[in-house]
Design a protein around this motif. Structure first.
Motif, PDB file in Angstrom:
ATOM      1  N   ALA A 137     -33.467 -28.259 -48.342  1.00 37.47           N
ATOM      2  CA  ALA A 137     -33.715 -27.936 -46.938  1.00 37.47           C
ATOM      3  C   ALA A 137     -34.182 -29.144 -46.137  1.00 37.47           C
ATOM      4  CB  ALA A 137     -34.760 -26.827 -46.834  1.00 37.47           C
ATOM      5  N   GLY A 138     -34.336 -30.309 -46.802  1.00 39.74           N
ATOM      6  CA  GLY A 138     -34.762 -31.515 -46.109  1.00 39.74           C
ATOM      7  C   GLY A 138     -36.237 -31.562 -45.801  1.00 39.74           C
ATOM      8  N   ILE A 139     -37.027 -30.724 -46.475  1.00 36.40           N
ATOM      9  CA  ILE A 139     -38.464 -30.679 -46.214  1.00 36.40           C
ATOM     10  C   ILE A 139     -39.219 -31.663 -47.106  1.00 36.40           C
ATOM     11  CG2 ILE A 139     -40.510 -29.182 -46.305  1.00 36.40           C
ATOM     12  CD1 ILE A 139     -38.597 -26.842 -45.660  1.00 36.40           C
ATOM     13  N   THR A 140     -38.757 -31.813 -48.331  1.00 38.34           N
ATOM     14  CA  THR A 140     -39.402 -32.691 -49.313  1.00 38.34           C
ATOM     15  C   THR A 140     -38.489 -33.871 -49.603  1.00 38.34           C
ATOM     16  OG1 THR A 140     -40.532 -30.806 -50.307  1.00 38.34           O
ATOM     17  CG2 THR A 140     -40.384 -32.789 -51.636  1.00 38.34           C
ATOM     18  N   SER A 141     -39.080 -35.027 -49.844  1.00 40.80           N
ATOM     19  CA  SER A 141     -38.314 -36.231 -50.149  1.00 40.80           C
ATOM     20  C   SER A 141     -37.505 -36.044 -51.430  1.00 40.80           C
ATOM     21  CB  SER A 141     -39.266 -37.423 -50.312  1.00 40.80           C
ATOM     22  OG  SER A 141     -38.608 -38.522 -50.899  1.00 40.80           O
ATOM     23  N   THR A 160     -39.203 -19.092 -47.922  1.00 42.74           N
ATOM     24  CA  THR A 160     -38.766 -18.191 -46.852  1.00 42.74           C
ATOM     25  C   THR A 160     -39.227 -18.684 -45.489  1.00 42.74           C
ATOM     26  OG1 THR A 160     -38.951 -16.367 -48.431  1.00 42.74           O
ATOM     27  CG2 THR A 160     -38.756 -15.772 -46.106  1.00 42.74           C
ATOM     28  N   TYR A 161     -40.304 -19.472 -45.479  1.00 39.18           N
ATOM     29  CA  TYR A 161     -40.877 -19.946 -44.215  1.00 39.18           C
ATOM     30  C   TYR A 161     -40.872 -21.483 -44.196  1.00 39.18           C
ATOM     31  CZ  TYR A 161     -42.443 -15.119 -43.888  1.00 39.18           C
ATOM     32  OH  TYR A 161     -42.477 -13.743 -43.830  1.00 39.18           O
ATOM     33  N   PRO A 162     -39.725 -22.090 -43.914  1.00 38.32           N
ATOM     34  CA  PRO A 162     -39.634 -23.554 -43.937  1.00 38.32           C
ATOM     35  C   PRO A 162     -40.542 -24.232 -42.922  1.00 38.32           C
ATOM     36  CG  PRO A 162     -37.641 -22.571 -43.005  1.00 38.32           C
ATOM     37  CD  PRO A 162     -38.435 -21.455 -43.590  1.00 38.32           C
ATOM     38  N   CYS A 214     -39.030 -24.429 -56.589  1.00 38.62           N
ATOM     39  CA  CYS A 214     -39.447 -24.562 -55.189  1.00 38.62           C
ATOM     40  C   CYS A 214     -39.162 -25.963 -54.664  1.00 38.62           C
ATOM     41  CB  CYS A 214     -40.929 -24.240 -55.068  1.00 38.62           C
ATOM     42  SG  CYS A 214     -41.538 -24.193 -53.370  1.00 38.62           S
ATOM     43  N   LEU A 215     -39.420 -26.985 -55.483  1.00 41.56           N
ATOM     44  CA  LEU A 215     -39.152 -28.363 -55.068  1.00 41.56           C
ATOM     45  C   LEU A 215     -37.678 -28.570 -54.754  1.00 41.56           C
ATOM     46  CD1 LEU A 215     -41.435 -30.359 -57.535  1.00 41.56           C
ATOM     47  CD2 LEU A 215     -41.536 -30.474 -55.035  1.00 41.56           C
ATOM     48  N   VAL A 216     -36.824 -28.007 -55.596  1.00 34.64           N
ATOM     49  CA  VAL A 216     -35.381 -28.149 -55.366  1.00 34.64           C
ATOM     50  C   VAL A 216     -34.998 -27.501 -54.037  1.00 34.64           C
ATOM     51  CG1 VAL A 216     -33.113 -27.404 -56.176  1.00 34.64           C
ATOM     52  CG2 VAL A 216     -34.746 -28.367 -57.787  1.00 34.64           C
ATOM     53  N   GLN A 217     -35.487 -26.302 -53.780  1.00 32.05           N
ATOM     54  CA  GLN A 217     -35.132 -25.619 -52.538  1.00 32.05           C
ATOM     55  C   GLN A 217     -35.669 -26.365 -51.321  1.00 32.05           C
ATOM     56  OE1 GLN A 217     -34.943 -21.298 -52.461  1.00 32.05           O
ATOM     57  NE2 GLN A 217     -35.816 -21.234 -54.501  1.00 32.05           N
ATOM     58  N   THR A 248     -46.746 -33.503 -46.960  1.00 28.59           N
ATOM     59  CA  THR A 248     -46.798 -34.270 -48.205  1.00 28.59           C
ATOM     60  C   THR A 248     -47.743 -33.672 -49.239  1.00 28.59           C
ATOM     61  OG1 THR A 248     -46.260 -36.274 -46.969  1.00 28.59           O
ATOM     62  CG2 THR A 248     -47.185 -36.561 -49.169  1.00 28.59           C
ATOM     63  N   PRO A 249     -48.926 -33.134 -48.859  1.00 32.25           N
ATOM     64  CA  PRO A 249     -49.797 -32.525 -49.878  1.00 32.25           C
ATOM     65  C   PRO A 249     -49.104 -31.420 -50.671  1.00 32.25           C
ATOM     66  CG  PRO A 249     -51.023 -32.873 -47.857  1.00 32.25           C
ATOM     67  CD  PRO A 249     -49.597 -33.188 -47.540  1.00 32.25           C
TER      68      PRO A 249
END
Length: 684
Positions: free
Chosen positions: A145-149, A96-98, A138-141, A106-107
């Motif tokens: 959203a372009g937050i995680t590689s 909810t809070y990108p 969560c990783l998929v979302q 990264t952590p």
């Protein structure tokens, strides 16, 4: 009660609905000092999500540097909290809070990947398995959203599904949907192979089949020509039909199946009845789907799928209105304005149809819908006159871009049509009689020239009925095998109602077991299926007894539709002990499991069939012999289709034989890399 718990209770008692939804701020919890003092308790307890909400609000107010201690506490909580409900609420809050998720950086990705991989060691701990599923979600979302590689997540997903059977059921049941979503956004990452591996498990096969069908649908929408688009859509329709046959209450599959049937039905000779029937099915299923879906939680990644379903529904409604006026006997004289409006809406329905990603519907409408509507005008001259009259005298339609576009397309096609006899190859006719064109590609033009239209329509309908029957067949070689076996079985005097169907079910499940054994990998199944390979993982020679073999077969039956009627080691059966007995009430069939280490040829296995037949002396004259072939050498195993046959066993005084279906399973196989072809036969 801890002081921070009291602060939370006090805040919750006075907060509005929107404040409860957004979570507490640092000030609501007594200020930054008090929150930091209680950060460890919040991180390790059930209120981890409130810590995340407070940190997100604090980030907006105080900036990145001031919130670092709170973010460290969040990472500690995500790393160590083993309460499933707390972890699930925390990951929901993170998505909810990108902005906060980006600050965690990264952590955060490393921790979620670690929790995701923990599923492989969860064993009997359901909390760890469920936490791993929440981490995957969560990783998929965060990836979308372009937050995680994406690369790390895709690799982890592929690695985790290398052996789905070794993972906890509570975890692996969540994976197919996530794999499908990732495959939609990263189609070249090889996740279809991961989905195909999920097809082998009963508790993942339905979701995996649905995701594969959506992948086929996306490929169809990417085509820019009629023939490949139709072929791909029909393939999608077949896959969905197979899933619906397996699970009739699979509502999302039925929705897509009805919508695709409506699109394909628009160019069929029975358009006026077929498309409305598909639309009626879609309306009924959509009402049930919404009633179910609106009472359940919808993950963030699933929101676009609701938009997909709405878009397909809108297109189907447009097609239904258009189909009502596509018949050759439709007079078109009444309600002319309404008829033209319905056709024009379908003709330019470019804002509908999408599958998860932002694919435009322009290609599917331009290729499958618009030309069929053009054909409806070209085939009947009075329809062209009505359109021309509307453009000349109806102010509203005269300024309608869709009407102008249709009129221009009709003029263009009229000018470019070849008036010679070769005109029969016109794509309009290929669309209208698509199955004829597909079945007779070389003769289609002459056939259309020389055959009346009503005869061609009847041929098309007959082919469509035949094609609908064949649509449920996924593998033509499997179909041929079953046809051969059933033809032989039907010759028995015991092939009676309430026997034939039941034995066919047992036979199909047994053949699926043979498929599983033939295709088992070097790492799939673990020690449970080591008897299918030459050596175990320690390089020692395998010792296999019949009990292990038939126990493995029984376990596979347990996960099939026969789970409630399977019995093993049944004593006092025909003077002996039956390995597997499948009881359909009074009708029973036995399956004998044997291991052969010397001669596994048809003749060599024949001496086992008498025992299987003996156990059927007081029941239907059908049995199964399952033989583990331990004689497989360096040349490899005989293929599956030549390893299944029927042995008739008939004794003196009997009117007909007992038919024993023999299924030979290769055991103790070499690594395929080490196999060599058999020597060529000596010339005579």
């Amino acid at each position: 009660m801890h002081a921070i718990d009291e602060r939370l209770a006090s805040w919750a008692a006075s907060a509005s609905r929107s404040q409860l939804r957004d979570g507490p701020t640092v000030d609501d919890l007594g200020g930054i000092d008090r929150v930091l003092a209680a950060a460890d308790d919040l991180a390790s307890g059930p209120f981890l999500h409130h810590l995340i909400q407070a940190a997100a609000h604090h980030l907006d107010v105080a900036g990145s540097e001031a919130g670092k201690p709170l973010r460290d506490a969040i990472l500690t909580g995500l790393r160590a909290n083993n309460n499933h409900a707390a972890f699930a609420s925390a990951t929901d809050a993170l998505t909810t809070y990108p902005a906060l998720a980006r600050e965690l950086g990264t952590p955060l990705a490393r921790i979620l990947l670690t929790r995701f991989r923990d599923a492989q060691d969860a064993e009997d701990d359901p909390a760890l398995a469920l936490i791993a599923a929440e981490a995957a979600d969560c990783l998929v979302q965060l990836t979308l959203a372009g937050i995680t590689s994406a690369a790390r997540v895709l690799g982890a997903m592929d690695e985790a599904t290398e052996d789905p059977a070794a993972l906890p059921e509570a975890f692996v049941t969540r994976l197919p949907r996530l794999l499908g979503v990732l495959d939609a956004h990263h189609p070249g990452a090889g996740l279809r192979e991961a989905l195909e591996r999920c097809l082998m498990l009963d508790y993942t096969c339905r979701d995996a089949a649905f995701e594969l069908a959506l992948g086929d649908l996306r490929q169809a929408l990417e085509q820019d020509q009629y023939a490949p688009m139709v072929e791909q859509l029909r393939r999608t329709e077949r896959r969905l039909a197979e899933l619906i046959a397996l699970d009739p209450e699979r509502l999302d599959a039925r929705l897509y199946h009805a919508a695709i049937d409506a699109v394909l039905g628009l160019s069929a000779p029975d358009t006026p009845t077929r498309v409305p029937a598909a639309a009626a099915t879609l309306r009924d299923v959509l009402q049930r789907y919404r009633s179910w879906r609106y009472r359940t939680r919808i993950p963030g990644w699933a929101q676009p799928r609701q938009n997909d379903i709405v878009a397909w529904s809108e297109l189907t409604v447009l097609l239904e209105a258009a189909a009502a006026h596509m018949g050759h006997d439709d007079p078109w004289f009444g309600e002319g304005h309404g008829i033209l409006t319905a056709l024009l809406r379908a003709y330019t329905a470019h804002n509908t149809v999408a599958v998860l990603t932002d694919n435009s519907a322009a290609l599917v409408v331009d290729t499958l819908v618009a030309p069929v509507i053009e054909d409806a005008f070209l085939q009947q001259e009075h329809r062209q006159r009505i359109l021309q009259h509307a453009l000349d005298h109806d102010e509203e339609l005269r300024s309608d871009p869709a009407a102008q576009q249709l009129h221009a397309a009709l003029l263009q096609r009229t000018r470019t049509d070849d008036p010679s006899p070769g005109r029969a190859s016109d794509q309009g006719k290929a669309r209208r009689w698509q199955l004829l064109a597909h079945q007779l590609p070389n003769d289609f033009a002459n056939l259309v020239d020389q055959t009346p239209e009503h005869v061609l329509d009847r041929l098309e309908l007959a082919l469509r009925t035949h094609d609908d029957v064949r649509a449920s067949i996924a593998d033509p070689k499997y179909s041929r095998l079953m046809d051969r076996l059933l033809r032989q079985l039907q010759g028995s005097h015991d092939w009676l109602p309430r026997i034939a169907v039941e034995f066919t079910v047992l036979l199909e499940v047994t053949i699926r077991y043979a498929y599983l054994c033939y295709d088992i990998g070097r790492k799939m199944g673990g020690s449970y299926t080591e008897f299918l390979r030459r050596r175990d993982k320690d390089g020692k020679k395998q010792k296999v007894d019949e009990a292990l073999f038939h126990q493995h077969y029984r376990e596979v039956l347990t996960y099939s539709a026969l789970f409630g009627v399977v019995h093993s080691e049944v004593i006092d059966k025909g003077g002996g002990r039956a390995d597997i007995l499948v009881s359909f009430g009074a009708v029973q069939f036995n399956v004998e499991c044997k291991i052969e280490e010397e001669d596994a040829s048809e003749a060599g296995l024949r001496h086992y069939v008498a025992q299987a037949a003996e156990y059927q002396n007081t029941n239907a004259a059908f049995a199964i012999l399952l033989a583990l072939d331990k004689t497989v050498g360096s040349e490899g195993a005989v293929n599956l289709f030549d390893s299944i046959w029927i042995e008739p066993v008939r004794r003196t005084g009997e009117r007909g034989p007992c038919l024993v279906v023999t299924v030979r399973i290769p055991g103790g196989r070499e690594n395929p890399n080490l196999l060599r072809p058999a020597p060529a036969p000596e010339p005579k």
